[in-house]
Scaffold this active site. Structure first.
Site, PDB file in Angstrom:
ATOM      1  N   ASP A  56       0.868  -1.184   0.000  1.00 12.43           N
ATOM      2  CA  ASP A  56       0.000   0.000   0.000  1.00 12.43           C
ATOM      3  C   ASP A  56       0.903   1.232   0.000  1.00 12.43           C
ATOM      4  OD1 ASP A  56      -1.955   1.889   0.271  1.00 12.43           O
ATOM      5  OD2 ASP A  56      -2.832   1.063   2.096  1.00 12.43           O
ATOM      6  N   ASP A  81       4.578   5.229   3.897  1.00  9.25           N
ATOM      7  CA  ASP A  81       4.081   6.601   3.989  1.00  9.25           C
ATOM      8  C   ASP A  81       5.228   7.482   4.459  1.00  9.25           C
ATOM      9  OD1 ASP A  81       0.942   7.686   3.999  1.00  9.25           O
ATOM     10  OD2 ASP A  81       2.377   9.045   4.943  1.00  9.25           O
ATOM     11  N   ASP A 108      10.042   8.119   1.544  1.00  7.40           N
ATOM     12  CA  ASP A 108       9.481   8.700   0.327  1.00  7.40           C
ATOM     13  C   ASP A 108       9.511   7.621  -0.751  1.00  7.40           C
ATOM     14  OD1 ASP A 108       8.862  10.074  -1.988  1.00  7.40           O
ATOM     15  OD2 ASP A 108      10.141  11.801  -1.526  1.00  7.40           O
ATOM     16  N   ASP A 130      -1.412  12.152  -3.110  1.00  4.10           N
ATOM     17  CA  ASP A 130      -1.429  13.613  -3.114  1.00  4.10           C
ATOM     18  C   ASP A 130      -1.451  14.106  -4.560  1.00  4.10           C
ATOM     19  OD1 ASP A 130      -1.012  16.333  -2.821  1.00  4.10           O
ATOM     20  OD2 ASP A 130       0.518  16.109  -1.275  1.00  4.10           O
ATOM     21  N   LYS A 134      -1.455  22.555  -6.788  1.00  4.43           N
ATOM     22  CA  LYS A 134      -0.824  23.726  -7.393  1.00  4.43           C
ATOM     23  C   LYS A 134       0.007  23.301  -8.608  1.00  4.43           C
ATOM     24  CE  LYS A 134      -0.590  26.409  -3.123  1.00  4.43           C
ATOM     25  NZ  LYS A 134       0.287  27.140  -2.165  1.00  4.43           N
ATOM     26  N   ASP A 166      -9.833  11.038  -5.492  1.00  4.42           N
ATOM     27  CA  ASP A 166     -10.987  11.935  -5.521  1.00  4.42           C
ATOM     28  C   ASP A 166     -10.715  13.146  -6.403  1.00  4.42           C
ATOM     29  OD1 ASP A 166      -9.165  12.529  -3.094  1.00  4.42           O
ATOM     30  OD2 ASP A 166     -10.149  14.433  -3.506  1.00  4.42           O
TER      31      ASP A 166
END
EC number: 2.1.1.33
Length: 223
Positions: A56, A81, A108, A130, A134, A166
């Protein structure tokens, strides 16, 4: 507002024994200069056995991954994560459930490609990455040609790649990349699916659904 500013958490770090049991930390320096000294993303290196491994990427506080690990004790599960506080929450959840087949890595993932092993992963989940809303951050998006190349190398034939977001703009970019890639096949007839209703939802999914966001997803298989 960035995703990581939403819903700030107060989390107690795990005790040293629990942390050693569940959590690994790979620094940027280690990943760049000494990746050969770190365990690879495979069951033999992380768990000392040959059971199937699922990964994951961006596991957050671990609700979804812990559910998978609890549902299938004959497989191993690893979550990556970058945010230590989220992983402390995930470790607490795994420890409370007494899970023996799960580990978390604070690192990372964009620097972890040297740790991938050929055909070592049964499934990879990239859920709610993420989107770098921007414009100057969009080039940092994880899902790109390099990601697909590395996943194709690391996923076993017949293994799957699950993508959920999303963010519609990011999702359209994902679809375009998949259409151009040609090495993966969808596991569903539709170009993509709307909505995601797993038995246990992640913290981020619950937050975005409360804000009325549409969830887009597709699932790919390596032929």
């Amino acid at each position: 507002m960035t995703r990581r500013k939403l819903g700030r958490m107060k989390v107690r770090p795990p005790d040293p024994e629990t942390e050693r049991r569940y959590l690994l930390r790979f620094t940027g320096r280690q990943l760049y200069h000494e990746p050969e000294l770190l365990p690879g993303l495979s069951s033999p290196e992380l768990f000392g056995d040959e059971r199937p491994l699922e990964l994951d990427v961006g596991c957050g506080t671990g609700e979804y991954l812990c559910h998978l690990a609890q549902s299938d004790p004959e497989a191993n599960y690893a979550g990556v994560d970058l945010h230590l506080k989220s992983l402390h929450k995930a470790v607490g959840r795994a420890a409370e459930a007494g899970l023996e087949n799960i580990k978390f890595i604070c690192a990372d993932f964009r620097q972890m490609y040297p740790l991938l092993r050929p055909a070592a992963l049964r499934a990879v989940y990239l859920h709610f990455p993420d989107p770098g809303i921007k414009p100057r951050y969009r080039k940092r998006r994880l899902f790109n040609e390099r990601f697909l190349e590395e996943m194709h190398r690391a996923v076993v034939p017949g293994g799957k790649l699950s993508l959920v977001t999303d963010d519609e703009d990011y999702f359209r970019q994902m679809l375009e990349l998949i259409e151009r890639d040609g090495r993966w096949r969808r596991t569903h007839e539709e170009p993509y699916l709307v909505g995601f209703d797993p038995p246990v939802k992640s913290r981020f999914q619950r937050m975005w659904e409360r804000r009325g966001r549409t969830i887009y997803r597709f699932e790919l298989a390596r032929p």
